[in-house]
Design an enzyme around this catalytic site. Structure first.
Site, mmCIF file in Angstrom:
data_model
loop_
_atom_site.group_PDB
_atom_site.id
_atom_site.type_symbol
_atom_site.label_atom_id
_atom_site.label_comp_id
_atom_site.label_asym_id
_atom_site.label_seq_id
_atom_site.Cartn_x
_atom_site.Cartn_y
_atom_site.Cartn_z
ATOM 1 N N GLY A 47 46.553 38.000 86.918
ATOM 2 C CA GLY A 47 45.411 37.455 86.037
ATOM 3 C C GLY A 47 45.657 37.996 84.524
ATOM 4 C CD GLU A 48 45.022 38.509 79.638
ATOM 5 O OE1 GLU A 48 46.122 37.723 80.104
ATOM 6 O OE2 GLU A 48 45.422 39.633 79.101
ATOM 7 C CB SER A 49 45.416 43.709 82.623
ATOM 8 O OG SER A 49 46.046 43.627 81.417
ATOM 9 C CB CYS A 79 51.300 40.363 87.720
ATOM 10 S SG CYS A 79 51.881 39.885 86.237
ATOM 11 N NE ARG A 106 48.017 43.752 78.862
ATOM 12 C CZ ARG A 106 47.256 43.021 77.894
ATOM 13 N NH1 ARG A 106 46.662 43.625 76.757
ATOM 14 N NH2 ARG A 106 46.968 41.667 78.016
ATOM 15 C CB ILE A 135 53.484 34.399 85.758
ATOM 16 C CG1 ILE A 135 53.875 33.577 86.689
ATOM 17 C CG2 ILE A 135 52.530 33.346 84.577
ATOM 18 C CD1 ILE A 135 53.082 32.976 87.552
ATOM 19 N NE ARG A 136 51.117 35.745 78.482
ATOM 20 C CZ ARG A 136 49.804 36.425 78.837
ATOM 21 N NH1 ARG A 136 48.770 35.823 79.683
ATOM 22 N NH2 ARG A 136 49.379 36.981 77.545
ATOM 23 C CG HIS A 172 52.364 36.512 90.163
ATOM 24 N ND1 HIS A 172 51.074 36.699 90.163
ATOM 25 C CD2 HIS A 172 52.863 36.788 88.996
ATOM 26 C CE1 HIS A 172 50.713 37.145 89.038
ATOM 27 N NE2 HIS A 172 51.807 36.909 88.330
ATOM 28 C CD GLU A 174 49.957 36.732 93.897
ATOM 29 O OE1 GLU A 174 51.001 37.503 94.362
ATOM 30 O OE2 GLU A 174 49.719 36.810 92.422
HETATM 31 N N1 GLN Z 1 50.088 39.317 80.961
HETATM 32 C C1 GLN Z 1 48.945 39.712 81.692
HETATM 33 C C2 GLN Z 1 48.254 40.874 81.512
HETATM 34 O O1 GLN Z 1 48.635 41.419 80.663
HETATM 35 C C3 GLN Z 1 49.493 39.518 83.257
HETATM 36 C C4 GLN Z 1 50.124 38.402 83.488
HETATM 37 C C5 GLN Z 1 49.905 38.158 85.155
HETATM 38 O O2 GLN Z 1 49.180 38.753 85.912
HETATM 39 N N2 GLN Z 1 50.512 37.261 85.589
HETATM 40 O O3 GLN Z 1 47.247 41.188 81.866
#
Ligand code: GLN
Length: 201
Positions: A47-49, A79, A106, A135-136, A172, A174
């Site tokens: 998600g978004e940390s 992630c 990150r 993903i990112r 990921h 999942e």
């Molecule tokens: N880029 C996100 C972060 O810095 C992590 C991306 C992800 O969980 N797929 O939190």
């Protein structure tokens, strides 16, 4: 049967819950400190940390979670979850939980390849490589001596690690149909994970 929680503050927790249901696991969403009660393992999703870290503090769950880990609860971060488990980040934000001896950067693959997929051999999961979706994704910049490497990209970047009962993946599992990583986490929770580096005694 082991009880598994999935931190459900933000991110793709529903996908983890779906895999755990497929594996007939006793699981629950975790949003409040009381939801940690009786858990043997916890998954921190992607998600978004920065958002997840802020909500950890808003809901006062950071310290209870760390206490549960000290008491023996297993944790797997995927992630953003891996970012939150780190001892240190290259960036100033967010404040990680300092549970695994890794330094993490990150969004470290840059815009061009901020999402990519790779089939990676992971000995702990058996012979067939695991299809890894990034993903990112974060990069592990430094590993402490007690951290075992479970998987690497062909160019050498470490993307899956284990430190005792703690597991982290930059990708990921999942989001695939392959349940082997979730099963591996369940084996760690049950105290049955095999040494990822079986070698001479
Ligand atoms: N880029 C996100 C972060 O810095 C992590 C991306 C992800 O969980 N797929 O939190």
């Amino acid at each position: 049967m082991a009880k598994i929680g999935v931190l459900a503050l933000q991110g793709d927790f529903a996908e983890h819950i779906a895999v755990l249901h497929r594996l007939a696991t006793d699981c629950r969403e975790v949003r409040l400190p009381g939801h940690l009660e009786g858990l043997d393992g916890l998954i921190i999703p992607g998600g978004e940390s920065t958002t997840i870290a802020r909500l950890l503090d808003v809901y006062d769950i950071r310290e209870p979670l760390k206490r549960k880990v000290r008491e023996g609860m297993s944790v797997w971060g995927t992630c953003a979850g891996m970012i939150l488990l780190a001892r240190k980040l290259v960036e100033d934000r967010p404040q990680p939980m300092e549970l695994m001896d890794i330094e993490v950067q990150r969004n470290a693959y840059g815009r061009q390849v901020d999402s990519f997929e790779a089939d990676i051999p992971i000995a702990a999961l058996g012979v067939a490589p695991f299809h890894c979706i990034f993903i990112r994704a974060p990069k592990i910049k430094h590993l402490g001596p007690g951290v075992e490497v479970l998987g690497k990209l062909t160019e050498g970047g470490v993307v899956a690690i284990q430190q005792g009962k703690l597991l982290a993946t930059a990708f990921h599992p999942e989001l695939t149909e392959d349940t082997r990583f979730h099963e591996y986490f369940l084996s760690i929770v049950a105290g049955q994970s095999h040494d990822p580096y079986p070698g001479p005694d």
